[in-house]
Scaffold this active site. Structure first.
Site, PDB file in Angstrom:
ATOM      1  N   SER A 251       0.830  -1.206   0.000  1.00  0.00           N
ATOM      2  CA  SER A 251       0.000   0.000   0.000  1.00  0.00           C
ATOM      3  C   SER A 251       0.859   1.248   0.000  1.00  0.00           C
ATOM      4  CB  SER A 251      -0.911  -0.038   1.226  1.00  0.00           C
ATOM      5  OG  SER A 251      -0.995   1.233   1.807  1.00  0.00           O
ATOM      6  N   LYS A 252       0.527   2.124  -0.915  1.00  0.00           N
ATOM      7  CA  LYS A 252       1.262   3.385  -1.031  1.00  0.00           C
ATOM      8  C   LYS A 252       1.142   4.166   0.279  1.00  0.00           C
ATOM      9  CE  LYS A 252       3.156   6.944  -3.114  1.00  0.00           C
ATOM     10  NZ  LYS A 252       4.556   7.010  -3.415  1.00  0.00           N
ATOM     11  N   ARG A 253      -0.021   4.038   0.916  1.00  0.00           N
ATOM     12  CA  ARG A 253      -0.245   4.772   2.162  1.00  0.00           C
ATOM     13  C   ARG A 253       0.747   4.353   3.244  1.00  0.00           C
ATOM     14  NH1 ARG A 253      -6.458   4.375   3.251  1.00  0.00           N
ATOM     15  NH2 ARG A 253      -6.611   4.139   0.999  1.00  0.00           N
TER      16      ARG A 253
END
Ligand code: GLU
Length: 480
Positions: A251-253
């Site tokens: 996940s980029k987050r």
């Protein structure tokens, strides 16, 4: 019937690896059967909208060679291809669905699920028994005509189990009781994902839908909408998430790399695409290196895997190395050039590229590999001591003193000629080749391992700089 697939990203600012893989599988399902690949921008969740994000989507797909047959920029027979431009359509179909008994108007003020924030995640819908369901339709229409704000909410009237087929997961059973009567059309007239995906996939004549398995639990709701309208649902291809490790999704987050991040880190788009194709699909044999064209010829959705794949950067790095080595010398040189920015113009950049190409696995390794060309790093004279080469500081001092005048008078400054010259120095002085070549390499680089050997480095540096560095090395050894 012609296969039609769609990639339907939300413009949220970057290309997530999982999204790109979905796009690739959509593309391959279409292209392996001569079908059409459609690009649709799902921008109904205004809070998540990021300026410029659509451009990133275009650029990424183009960069990896996934051309679309219809889309916002090129049009097509089923446009518009941006959801916010389709607003009147959703309203029209939402009202129709109410008439057909598949939905009802709801006037309860701002329930949690009506808010924009989480509406795109199916899990976010809380189960709710809506009192508005029992308002007679005529009365509801009067209230709407009088200007009262409303939403359209789905009716889940069926009991028992919904069964549907998925290409990856097989037959799936879900109890109707588990489904919520979620919002389909918000009070601002924009649809939620749960409504828009059905309307658009039907109107755009999409035959196969590939998406993350988080949508499986909502699929019976979509099927109820298809059924209410008398439409046929598409073939469902739900894919497991790309994982960072056994427990966590990539996940980029959480700071995991997006496609753009990987490109910035020196990975080639072709290698990234090849690698992600194999995250959840296999060709049924040992092959691992596939161009997009080869994937088109080989892909079949039956070989998609339902167990989540872990994104392994080491494997991607290895694969990227294969792609770098397979580039033509010219193409590699073009890609490497921007990384030579800090180097002196007297450097032979083509020669440098030829020694780097077989050696590196990502372009981002170049600056570290070539730093010594800008300046010899501080190094210990102990580096001249090497058992295998039979050298020590004394041998090195002797070697460099012998080499210096010979190189000063050298006229042909190319690898073969210099190599012959240095071997000649060794023979003439009854020394081993390594006793000459090794000290020269250390003198020129200050490093134990270098891209290229002594004479290749001399070519890359040019005559003047080579002589200067050997001179400095002699001084260093004299001052011990
Ligand atoms: N806009 C949705 C997403 O980005 C698309 C899901 C789908 O492909 O149906 O997750």
């Amino acid at each position: 019937m012609k296969t039609r697939t769609r990639f339907a990203p939300s413009p949220t600012g970057y290309m997530h690896i999982g999204n790109l893989r979905t796009a690739l599988y959509e593309y391959l399902i279409a292209k392996s059967t001569g079908g059409d690949f459609i690009l649709r921008i799902e921008d109904t969740d205004q809070k998540r909208y990021v300026e410029g994000a659509t451009d990133i989507i275009y650029k990424t797909l183009k960069r990896v060679g996934m051309d679309w047959d219809e889309g916002p920029d090129i049009g097509g027979n089923f446009g518009p291809y941006v959801q916010s431009e389709r607003k009147p359509l959703y309203a029209e179909y939402a009202h129709k669905l109410v008439e057909l008994g598949g939905a009802h108007y709801c006037f309860c003020a701002q329930k949690e699920e009506d808010k924009d924030a989480d509406e795109d995640t199916p899990e976010a819908h809380i189960k709710l028994k809506d009192p508005c369901k029992h308002i007679p339709l005529e009365e509801a229409k009067r209230r709407i005509a009088a200007g009262e704000p409303f939403v359209v909410r789905q009716n889940i009237n069926k009991k028992g189990t919904s069964i549907f087929h998925d290409v990856v997961y097989g037959d799936i059973e879900i109890d109707y009781d588990e489904l919520d009567e979620g919002v389909l059309l918000k009070s601002d007239g924009l649809p939620t994902y749960n409504f828009a995906n059905v309307i658009d996939d039907h109107l755009m004549q999409i035959t196969h839908v590939v998406r993350g398995n988080e949508y499986i639990s909502s699929t019976p709701k979509y099927n109820l909408i298809y059924e209410a309208f008398g439409w046929t649902p598409p073939v469902y291809v739900h894919v497991p998430p790309v994982m960072k490790d056994a427990q966590h999704k990539l996940s980029k987050r959480n700071g995991d790399a997006s496609f753009q991040d990987l490109v910035a880190k020196g990975y080639l788009p072709e290698a990234i695409l090849n690698y992600i194709a194999l995250l959840g699909w296999n060709p049924g044999d040992e092959r691992e290196i596939f161009s997009l064209q080869e994937l088109k010829n080989t892909f079949s959705s039956e070989r998609l895997n339902k167990s989540p794949a872990i994104f392994d950067i080491t494997k991607l790095t290895w694969m990227n190395g294969c792609y770098i080595r397979n580039l033509s010398a010219e193409d590699f040189h073009k890609l490497a050039l921007p990384y030579y920015n800090n180097l002196s113009q007297s450097i032979d950049f083509s020669a440098l590229s030829s020694v780097l190409q077989p050696r590196i696995e990502t372009l981002a390794q170049i600056p570290e590999e070539v730093a010594f060309l800008a300046e010899v790093p501080e190094y210990s004279a102990d580096l001249y001591t090497n058992k295998k080469m039979k050298t020590d500081t004394e041998v090195a001092a002797k070697a460099l003193n012998l080499v210096l005048p010979v190189l000063e008078s050298a006229t042909a400054w190319n690898n073969e000629a210099l190599f012959e010259t240095l071997k000649g120095v060794a023979t003439a002085n009854e020394m081993k080749n390594g006793q000459i070549l090794y000290p020269v390499r250390i003198a020129l680089s200050g490093k134990e391992t270098t891209p290229g050997g002594a004479t290749e480095l001399a070519c890359i540096l040019g005559k003047e700089e080579t002589l200067r560095r050997i001179h400095n090395a002699i001084n260093k050894l004299n001052n011990l």
